[in-house]
Design a protein around this motif. Structure first.
Motif, short mmCIF file in Angstrom:
data_model
loop_
_atom_site.label_atom_id
_atom_site.label_comp_id
_atom_site.label_asym_id
_atom_site.label_seq_id
_atom_site.Cartn_x
_atom_site.Cartn_y
_atom_site.Cartn_z
N GLY A 1 0.78 -1.24 0.00
CA GLY A 1 0.00 0.00 0.00
C GLY A 1 0.81 1.29 0.00
O GLY A 1 0.23 2.38 0.09
N ALA A 2 2.14 1.21 -0.10
CA ALA A 2 2.95 2.44 -0.10
C ALA A 2 2.81 3.17 -1.45
O ALA A 2 2.49 2.54 -2.46
N SER A 3 3.04 4.46 -1.44
CA SER A 3 3.05 5.21 -2.71
C SER A 3 4.35 4.88 -3.45
O SER A 3 5.36 4.52 -2.83
N ARG A 4 4.32 5.01 -4.77
CA ARG A 4 5.50 4.70 -5.56
C ARG A 4 6.68 5.57 -5.14
O ARG A 4 7.81 5.12 -5.04
N ARG A 5 6.36 6.82 -4.87
CA ARG A 5 7.41 7.78 -4.53
C ARG A 5 8.13 7.39 -3.22
O ARG A 5 9.36 7.33 -3.18
N SER A 6 7.35 7.10 -2.17
CA SER A 6 8.00 6.76 -0.90
C SER A 6 8.67 5.39 -1.01
O SER A 6 9.74 5.18 -0.42
N ALA A 7 8.05 4.47 -1.76
CA ALA A 7 8.65 3.14 -1.92
C ALA A 7 10.00 3.24 -2.62
O ALA A 7 10.97 2.57 -2.24
N ARG A 8 10.08 4.11 -3.62
CA ARG A 8 11.33 4.26 -4.36
C ARG A 8 12.42 4.86 -3.46
O ARG A 8 13.57 4.42 -3.45
N ALA A 9 12.02 5.86 -2.67
CA ALA A 9 12.99 6.50 -1.77
C ALA A 9 13.54 5.48 -0.77
O ALA A 9 14.75 5.40 -0.54
N ARG A 10 12.64 4.68 -0.20
CA ARG A 10 13.10 3.68 0.78
C ARG A 10 13.97 2.62 0.09
O ARG A 10 15.00 2.20 0.63
N ALA A 11 13.56 2.19 -1.10
CA ALA A 11 14.33 1.16 -1.83
C ALA A 11 15.75 1.67 -2.12
O ALA A 11 16.73 0.95 -1.91
N LEU A 12 15.85 2.90 -2.57
CA LEU A 12 17.18 3.44 -2.89
C LEU A 12 18.02 3.57 -1.63
O LEU A 12 19.23 3.32 -1.64
#
Ligand SMILES: Nc1ncnc2c1ncn2[C@@H]1O[C@H](COP(=O)(O)OP(=O)(O)OP(=O)(O)O)[C@@H](O)[C@H]1O
Length: 229
Positions: free
Chosen positions: A119-130
């Motif tokens: 359920g995370a937003s793409r933006r926050s998911a990408r930041a956490r992944a990076l």
């Protein structure tokens, strides 16, 4: 802090038997284990002792014949399969001997996906992944697909994916067992570093006594019962 909050995983009286021809093999014979938040425990023991069986049961992938599993304070025994899947997605991360990354997605996308499913937003998911990839030295490889990465790099991505949803408990089955000794050493050090940095409780099966010594404590299965080593 209440017990439910400080406790990642609690196994009580876990029993599991398998039919082998006419015989019954009692693999787990009343396993008790508590993993506190932030604790890293090695699960050692000879091949066939029941380590994978125990990890599958702890990971809510299989049900025991008897016994109860509390994950982040919730008893899993009476839950439906759907509720167990939800609990697993919320609180558990897995690392296997083989990375099981999706080959058509880049490293960062492999770490983004479980977050978006949760359920995370793409933006926050990408930041956490990076951020996670950076912590294991893979910032410059984030856009590479698994086939463009070395075995050690693939396994680092798998570690990031397992931690993507900030689980309470990480379960790992021979996480560096498929790597050459030198790469295994480096990747294992990174695994421990990122696990310690995140405060997740971890149960890590390994055949390697050197690796087991680096964890907080080690347990082994003796005749289906867990004992400290
Ligand atoms: N689904 C099953 N049906 C029947 N027997 C099984 C099943 N799963 C596991 N076993 C048996 O249970 C025992 C424990 O297996 P398990 O895979 O848990 O051991 P392990 O300690 O993880 O071994 P390894 O270190 O080789 O991975 C083995 O004798 C295995 O053959």
């Amino acid at each position: 802090m209440s017990e439910a909050i400080s406790e990642g995983l609690r196994l009580s009286g876990i029993r599991r038997r398998f039919a082998q021809g006419k015989e019954t093999l009692a693999v787990l014979n009343g396993v008790d284990l508590t993993l506190r938040s932030g604790e890293i425990v090695a699960l050692v023991g000879p091949s066939g002792a029941g380590k994978s069986t125990l990890l599958h049961i702890a990971g809510l992938l299989e049900r025991p014949d008897e016994g109860e599993i509390h994950l982040a304070g919730t008893a899993a025994g009476d839950l439906s399969e759907g509720e167990r899947t939800r609990l697993r997605r919320l609180h558990l991360g897995f690392v296997y001997q083989y990375h099981h990354l999706l080959p058509e997605f880049s490293a960062v996308e492999n770490v983004i996906l479980p977050q978006m499913i949760a359920g995370a937003s793409r933006r926050s998911a990408r930041a956490r992944a990076l951020g996670l990839l950076d912590r294991v030295g893979l910032a410059a490889r984030a856009e590479h697909r698994p086939g463009q990465l070395s075995g050690g790099e693939q396994q680092r991505v798998a570690i990031c994916r397992a931690l993507a949803n900030a689980p309470k408990v990480l379960l790992a089955d021979e996480p560096t067992g498929n790597l050459d000794p030198h790469t295994a050493e480096t990747v294992f050090a990174e695994l421990l570093g990122v696990v310690r940095g995140s405060g997740v409780a971890a149960l890590i099966a390994t055949h390697n006594p050197e690796l087991a010594r680096r964890m907080d404590r080690a347990v082994t299965l003796r005749e289906g019962v867990l004992v400290e080593v």
